[in-house]
Scaffold this motif. Structure first.
Motif, mmCIF file in Angstrom:
data_model
loop_
_atom_site.group_PDB
_atom_site.id
_atom_site.type_symbol
_atom_site.label_atom_id
_atom_site.label_comp_id
_atom_site.label_asym_id
_atom_site.label_seq_id
_atom_site.Cartn_x
_atom_site.Cartn_y
_atom_site.Cartn_z
ATOM 1 N N PHE A 1 0.825 -1.208 0.000
ATOM 2 C CA PHE A 1 0.000 0.000 0.000
ATOM 3 C C PHE A 1 0.866 1.268 0.000
ATOM 4 C CE2 PHE A 1 -3.280 -2.978 1.748
ATOM 5 C CZ PHE A 1 -4.141 -2.884 0.662
ATOM 6 N N CYS A 2 2.098 1.180 0.520
ATOM 7 C CA CYS A 2 3.028 2.310 0.389
ATOM 8 C C CYS A 2 3.374 2.546 -1.087
ATOM 9 C CB CYS A 2 4.304 2.040 1.179
ATOM 10 S SG CYS A 2 4.133 2.210 2.973
ATOM 11 N N GLY B 1 10.451 8.655 -1.193
ATOM 12 C CA GLY B 1 10.336 8.143 0.170
ATOM 13 C C GLY B 1 9.396 6.959 0.297
ATOM 14 N N PHE B 2 8.177 7.079 -0.233
ATOM 15 C CA PHE B 2 7.214 5.985 -0.109
ATOM 16 C C PHE B 2 7.632 4.775 -0.943
ATOM 17 C CE2 PHE B 2 4.180 8.919 1.871
ATOM 18 C CZ PHE B 2 3.602 8.087 2.807
ATOM 19 N N LEU B 3 8.329 5.013 -2.061
ATOM 20 C CA LEU B 3 8.836 3.887 -2.850
ATOM 21 C C LEU B 3 9.819 3.069 -2.023
ATOM 22 C CD1 LEU B 3 9.274 2.381 -5.601
ATOM 23 C CD2 LEU B 3 11.154 3.988 -5.994
ATOM 24 N N TYR B 4 10.816 3.738 -1.418
ATOM 25 C CA TYR B 4 11.819 3.017 -0.632
ATOM 26 C C TYR B 4 11.212 2.417 0.634
ATOM 27 C CZ TYR B 4 15.526 4.803 -3.651
ATOM 28 O OH TYR B 4 16.334 5.073 -4.735
ATOM 29 N N HIS C 1 -1.047 2.829 -9.877
ATOM 30 C CA HIS C 1 -1.430 2.647 -8.478
ATOM 31 C C HIS C 1 -2.489 1.557 -8.316
ATOM 32 C CE1 HIS C 1 -4.868 5.239 -9.511
ATOM 33 N NE2 HIS C 1 -5.411 4.910 -8.354
ATOM 34 N N TYR C 2 -3.305 1.318 -9.345
ATOM 35 C CA TYR C 2 -4.276 0.228 -9.261
ATOM 36 C C TYR C 2 -3.571 -1.131 -9.250
ATOM 37 C CZ TYR C 2 -8.286 3.308 -9.953
ATOM 38 O OH TYR C 2 -9.238 4.281 -9.815
ATOM 39 N N ALA D 1 -3.905 -3.817 -6.129
ATOM 40 C CA ALA D 1 -4.309 -5.214 -6.261
ATOM 41 C C ALA D 1 -3.343 -6.130 -5.508
ATOM 42 C CB ALA D 1 -4.376 -5.610 -7.733
ATOM 43 N N CYS D 2 -2.055 -5.815 -5.555
ATOM 44 C CA CYS D 2 -1.059 -6.610 -4.831
ATOM 45 C C CYS D 2 -1.286 -6.518 -3.325
ATOM 46 C CB CYS D 2 0.345 -6.133 -5.167
ATOM 47 S SG CYS D 2 0.807 -6.359 -6.898
ATOM 48 N N GLY D 3 -1.610 -5.323 -2.833
ATOM 49 C CA GLY D 3 -1.885 -5.155 -1.415
ATOM 50 C C GLY D 3 -3.105 -5.921 -0.962
#
Length: 509
Positions: free
Chosen positions: A100-101, A121-124, A187-188, A192-194
């Motif tokens: 979700f990050c 930041g959110f990627l890492y 982001h979709y 889906a992975c989350g």
């Protein structure tokens, strides 16, 4: 053994304990999350964040390498402190948050990804949570599968083939995730992975009571593998020996910190440059620790695990090109249409798991039939078959590139053929290797040695990322030739080592 375990142990489905199918489902959803995200990652970095192949390949290699490195630490913590079941839940929750990050980082802002590229930041954070969470999850769920069967049970290899099918049912996720990410919005795809990871977490939490005492508490066994006192603390001399063994890798880390290989390096660049020498030091320390703790008989089997891990590293380094250089090859050099239907490049990522679902029952039946007839090949022999089949897969791609003019694309069936040969090689090597570790590893170090086994995947995935960074420089043909030759040579060396490895493993077949 308590009553819960007694009752559950008697319930079977298709000749296996029903708990196997709980673990099958949990692993399937976790792999849905992992392989869906993996199919998107390098395309997201190069297309949305506009990174170069070399930078994107480096990040891809660091991420996919570390998700197979952290099981070493996660296995150690679960063996000693957490227990397998608790570690699985901790890891699953962390991975769900990590996905979700990534979803949040990819959230569209109308600037074509410029803001996301400027603020990573959110990627890492997402990648770090996925890496750590996988360390708790991966070795422990695999180790519990081994605990469902007594030593000498002929169903063990077949069970791991079934469990492996669960991995590949989940790995069909690029059908959904790649379409959402590449064709709708990035982001979709990560969302889906989350969601898939959340479903896997809920499933395991709901059904874990069926496992009873299996993996509920840490193992506390003596040196010979029987119940007894925990290992004594390390002496000063033993700690010095471990420090001396780690010194070359630490010196390498200092050198790479001073020479990270990029202009105007950031703190992140320096950390990534020093990471792999430090990891090498950790690997050496783990081996020295096992050398100190294990008996001579146990150490022979530990040596076999480490040495076979070194051989299969070459298999996985070529195989894991699927998510890196082969993913870029699909996007840039392969036709993305069949019978007039256009599809995203990431859809090639579901071909391998689809073949595994179709072919795994054949291999499972084959090993059981050969085993009952006393003709089953040894574990090292099966692994050599995997190396030769992977080499043949790249020979096929070399043929595909012959006579191809600049700007032309190869037909989609060449990549399909490569993935079929790799699938057959994988089924000769991967589930067999997992089964071997649960069979021969000293019981108190079972999860940690499963983490050691995944070290081969860690280094292989890092090399796969490096390979992606060299795709433009070397060209596809030279990259394929290099891999075909290396795999064939390593396969021959493994064949020559089979008699010695069988003695180390204590197996006559």
């Amino acid at each position: 053994m308590n009553a819960t375990t007694d009752v559950s142990a008697k319930k079977e489905f298709l000749g296996h304990p029903v708990e196997l199918y709980l673990l099958f489902g949990t692993e399937a959803w976790e792999r849905f999350s992992y392989y869906g995200m993996r199919a998107l990652l390098i395309l997201y970095l190069t297309n949305f964040l506009k990174m170069s192949d070399q930078v994107a390949g480096g990040i891809y290699g660091d991420y996919t390498g570390l998700v197979y490195l952290t099981p070493l630490l996660g296995g150690f913590l679960s063996d000693r402190y957490l227990g397998l079941q608790r570690a699985i839940l901790i890891g699953a929750v962390m991975m769900a948050v990590g996905q979700f990050c990534l979803m949040w980082h990819a959230w569209p802002t109308g600037d074509g990804g410029a803001a996301a590229a400027a603020h990573l930041g959110f990627l890492y954070l997402g990648l770090i949570l996925l890496i750590i969470g996988n360390g708790f999850f991966k070795p422990n769920i695999t180790t519990i599968v081994g605990k469902l069967y007594e030593q000498g049970d002929v169903r063990r290899d077949a069970a791991f083939s079934i469990f492996y099918m669960g991995i590949n049912v989940g790995a069909l996720s690029p059908l959904i995730v790649s379409y959402l990410g590449e064709k709708v919005s990035w982001h979709y795809g990560f969302m889906a992975c989350g969601i898939g990871m959340v479903l896997g977490t809920v499933l395991f939490a709901w059904g874990r009571h069926r496992l009873g005492e299996r993996g509920l508490r840490p193992e506390k066994s003596g040196k010979a593998g029987h119940e007894g006192p925990a290992d004594p603390p390390l002496t000063g001399g033993q700690l010095v020996a471990m420090g001396a063994a780690a010194l070359p890798g630490l010196l390498g880390a200092v050198w790479f910190a001073m020479h990270p290989g990029v202009e105007n390096p950031s703190l992140i660049d320096s950390a990534r440059a020093t990471m792999w020498p430090v990891i090498f030091s950790i690997c050496v320390c783990m081996y020295v620790l096992l050398k100190i703790r294990c008996t001579a008989a146990e150490m022979k089997k530990v040596n076999a695990i480490f040495i076979l891990g070194a051989f299969v590293l070459f298999f996985w380094a070529a195989y894991e090109q699927a998510g890196s250089s082969l993913n870029l090859f699909a996007e840039r050099y392969t036709r993305l249409s069949v019978f007039g239907f256009e599809f995203p490049a990431g859809w090639y990522q579901w071909v391998n798991p689809a073949f595994i679902i179709l072919v795994a029952p054949v291999f499972s039946y084959l090993w059981i039939k050969l085993g009952r007839a006393g003709k089953e090949p040894s574990t090292p022999a099966k692994m050599s078959y995997g190396l030769f089949l992977n080499s043949a897969a790249y020979v096929l791609m070399i043929v595909a590139m012959i006579g191809l003019a600049s700007g032309q694309r190869v037909g989609p069936w060449w990549l399909v053929g490569l993935y079929f040969l790799q699938t057959c090689g994988e089924l000769c090597l991967s589930p067999v290797g997992l089964s071997m570790v649960t069979r021969i590893a000293p019981v108190r170090y079972g999860a940690m040695l499963m983490g050691v086994w995944f070290l081969a995947n860690a280094w292989a995935n890092k090399l796969a990322g490096v390979g992606a960074g060299q795709l433009e420089k070397l060209g596809p043909s030279r990259l394929f030739q290099l891999q075909a030759v290396v795999l064939a040579v390593v396969g021959v060396i493994l064949v020559l080592c089979i008699p010695w490895l069988r003695k180390q493993m204590g197996e006559s077949r």
